[in-house]
Design a protein around this motif. Structure first.
Motif, PDB file in Angstrom:
ATOM      1  N   GLY A  60     -11.608   6.327   4.338  1.00  0.00           N
ATOM      2  CA  GLY A  60     -12.478   5.369   5.020  1.00  0.00           C
ATOM      3  C   GLY A  60     -11.985   3.942   4.970  1.00  0.00           C
ATOM      4  O   GLY A  60     -12.612   3.059   5.565  1.00  0.00           O
ATOM      5  N   LYS A  61     -10.879   3.688   4.300  1.00  0.00           N
ATOM      6  CA  LYS A  61     -10.332   2.330   4.235  1.00  0.00           C
ATOM      7  C   LYS A  61      -9.250   2.155   5.291  1.00  0.00           C
ATOM      8  O   LYS A  61      -8.400   3.033   5.473  1.00  0.00           O
ATOM      9  CB  LYS A  61      -9.717   2.043   2.862  1.00  0.00           C
ATOM     10  CG  LYS A  61     -10.714   1.972   1.747  1.00  0.00           C
ATOM     11  CD  LYS A  61     -10.006   1.666   0.438  1.00  0.00           C
ATOM     12  CE  LYS A  61     -11.004   1.631  -0.713  1.00  0.00           C
ATOM     13  NZ  LYS A  61     -10.317   1.457  -2.001  1.00  0.00           N
ATOM     14  N   LEU A  62      -9.254   1.015   5.952  1.00  0.00           N
ATOM     15  CA  LEU A  62      -8.163   0.685   6.858  1.00  0.00           C
ATOM     16  C   LEU A  62      -6.979   0.215   6.023  1.00  0.00           C
ATOM     17  O   LEU A  62      -7.098  -0.727   5.245  1.00  0.00           O
ATOM     18  CB  LEU A  62      -8.589  -0.406   7.836  1.00  0.00           C
ATOM     19  CG  LEU A  62      -9.593   0.033   8.895  1.00  0.00           C
ATOM     20  CD1 LEU A  62     -10.177  -1.171   9.606  1.00  0.00           C
ATOM     21  CD2 LEU A  62      -8.953   0.981   9.882  1.00  0.00           C
ATOM     22  N   ILE A  63      -5.848   0.905   6.167  1.00  0.00           N
ATOM     23  CA  ILE A  63      -4.633   0.591   5.405  1.00  0.00           C
ATOM     24  C   ILE A  63      -3.661  -0.119   6.352  1.00  0.00           C
ATOM     25  O   ILE A  63      -3.237   0.461   7.355  1.00  0.00           O
ATOM     26  CB  ILE A  63      -3.976   1.864   4.832  1.00  0.00           C
ATOM     27  CG1 ILE A  63      -4.981   2.709   4.036  1.00  0.00           C
ATOM     28  CG2 ILE A  63      -2.739   1.512   4.015  1.00  0.00           C
ATOM     29  CD1 ILE A  63      -5.471   2.110   2.765  1.00  0.00           C
ATOM     30  N   PHE A  64      -3.312  -1.353   6.014  1.00  0.00           N
ATOM     31  CA  PHE A  64      -2.384  -2.126   6.842  1.00  0.00           C
ATOM     32  C   PHE A  64      -0.952  -1.696   6.552  1.00  0.00           C
ATOM     33  O   PHE A  64      -0.537  -1.639   5.402  1.00  0.00           O
ATOM     34  CB  PHE A  64      -2.558  -3.620   6.555  1.00  0.00           C
ATOM     35  CG  PHE A  64      -1.622  -4.505   7.325  1.00  0.00           C
ATOM     36  CD1 PHE A  64      -1.763  -4.665   8.684  1.00  0.00           C
ATOM     37  CD2 PHE A  64      -0.602  -5.172   6.667  1.00  0.00           C
ATOM     38  CE1 PHE A  64      -0.901  -5.478   9.403  1.00  0.00           C
ATOM     39  CE2 PHE A  64       0.267  -5.996   7.364  1.00  0.00           C
ATOM     40  CZ  PHE A  64       0.123  -6.143   8.734  1.00  0.00           C
ATOM     41  N   HIS A  65      -0.188  -1.420   7.617  1.00  0.00           N
ATOM     42  CA  HIS A  65       1.209  -0.999   7.473  1.00  0.00           C
ATOM     43  C   HIS A  65       2.192  -2.069   7.916  1.00  0.00           C
ATOM     44  O   HIS A  65       3.327  -2.071   7.450  1.00  0.00           O
ATOM     45  CB  HIS A  65       1.461   0.293   8.252  1.00  0.00           C
ATOM     46  CG  HIS A  65       0.862   1.489   7.598  1.00  0.00           C
ATOM     47  ND1 HIS A  65       1.586   2.386   6.858  1.00  0.00           N
ATOM     48  CD2 HIS A  65      -0.422   1.931   7.556  1.00  0.00           C
ATOM     49  CE1 HIS A  65       0.793   3.334   6.396  1.00  0.00           C
ATOM     50  NE2 HIS A  65      -0.428   3.077   6.801  1.00  0.00           N
ATOM     51  N   GLY A  66       1.776  -2.937   8.813  1.00  0.00           N
ATOM     52  CA  GLY A  66       2.689  -3.987   9.245  1.00  0.00           C
ATOM     53  C   GLY A  66       2.439  -4.446  10.664  1.00  0.00           C
ATOM     54  O   GLY A  66       1.501  -4.020  11.325  1.00  0.00           O
ATOM     55  N   ILE A  67       3.339  -5.333  11.116  1.00  0.00           N
ATOM     56  CA  ILE A  67       3.303  -5.902  12.460  1.00  0.00           C
ATOM     57  C   ILE A  67       4.507  -5.358  13.221  1.00  0.00           C
ATOM     58  O   ILE A  67       5.639  -5.428  12.727  1.00  0.00           O
ATOM     59  CB  ILE A  67       3.384  -7.453  12.417  1.00  0.00           C
ATOM     60  CG1 ILE A  67       2.288  -8.044  11.526  1.00  0.00           C
ATOM     61  CG2 ILE A  67       3.361  -8.041  13.811  1.00  0.00           C
ATOM     62  CD1 ILE A  67       0.891  -7.943  12.069  1.00  0.00           C
ATOM     63  N   ASP A  68       4.267  -4.829  14.419  1.00  0.00           N
ATOM     64  CA  ASP A  68       5.379  -4.268  15.186  1.00  0.00           C
ATOM     65  C   ASP A  68       6.165  -5.357  15.910  1.00  0.00           C
ATOM     66  O   ASP A  68       5.842  -6.551  15.798  1.00  0.00           O
ATOM     67  CB  ASP A  68       4.898  -3.158  16.128  1.00  0.00           C
ATOM     68  CG  ASP A  68       4.069  -3.645  17.306  1.00  0.00           C
ATOM     69  OD1 ASP A  68       4.034  -4.867  17.589  1.00  0.00           O
ATOM     70  OD2 ASP A  68       3.452  -2.790  17.971  1.00  0.00           O
ATOM     71  N   ASP A  69       7.192  -4.953  16.632  1.00  0.00           N
ATOM     72  CA  ASP A  69       8.069  -5.917  17.290  1.00  0.00           C
ATOM     73  C   ASP A  69       7.417  -6.633  18.475  1.00  0.00           C
ATOM     74  O   ASP A  69       7.996  -7.560  19.029  1.00  0.00           O
ATOM     75  CB  ASP A  69       9.388  -5.262  17.709  1.00  0.00           C
ATOM     76  CG  ASP A  69       9.190  -4.047  18.586  1.00  0.00           C
ATOM     77  OD1 ASP A  69       8.047  -3.656  18.855  1.00  0.00           O
ATOM     78  OD2 ASP A  69      10.216  -3.469  19.015  1.00  0.00           O
TER      79      ASP A  69
END
Length: 170
Positions: A52-61
């Motif tokens: 249920g947690k939003l997990i941030f992975h990064g910013i795309d190009d």
């Protein structure tokens, strides 16, 4: 734009999808190696406390944010997030497009069993090899799913919040 990949546990196919999206994995449909799979951030690392947690992975190009979420069996999580997103967009007058993409249809039986043994029963000696086998079986489908998700995000202009079930990847 915000991309949110979702599935049951949020730690296997979603992590692979986020890694493909962020170009942390080879941009092709080739089979991944065991090392490539096990080096994916968050792959087989999340626990039940992370559901249920939003997990941030990064910013795309293209400067889009990429997240994942494990929703368990609850079919109402993503529709509720869509409604919340629409409410916040209306109230605060922002038009950030959000794409929810379901990776569950790509999950093979080996990965389901591997997740059960590794995450559920904490038996990695059985679970991890099954997870690797499953990831190798489905990585080409995940790659295609990610490419389709990004294309829908770029080309769909009529909606600010989009839900992709991705049933064609079963």
């Amino acid at each position: 734009m915000i991309y949110i990949y979702n599935d049951y546990g949020g730690t296997h196919t979603t992590s692979l999808a986020a890694a493909y999206h962020l170009k942390q994995l080879p941009q092709s449909e080739r089979k991944l190696s065991k090392e490539e799979i096990l080096n994916v951030k968050f792959f087989n690392k999340l626990t039940k406390e992370d559901f249920g947690k939003l997990i941030f992975h990064g910013i795309d190009d293209e400067r889009n944010s990429v997240y994942t979420i494990g929703r368990k069996r609850n079919k109402y999580v993503v529709p509720a997030l869509k409604e919340m997103s629409l409410l916040l967009q209306e109230k605060f007058k922002f038009d950030e497009k959000i794409v929810f993409s379901n990776t569950s249809p790509t999950v093979p039986f080996a990965m389901s069993m591997g997740g059960f043994f590794s995450r559920g029963l904490k038996i990695d000696v059985i679970g991890v090899p099954l997870l690797v086998k499953g990831a190798k079986q489905c990585c080409d489908n995940i790659y295609r799913l990610v490419e389709n998700t990004k294309e829908v995000g770029r080309t769909t202009f009529s909606e600010n919040v989009i839900i992709l079930d991705n049933k064609m990847y079963k």
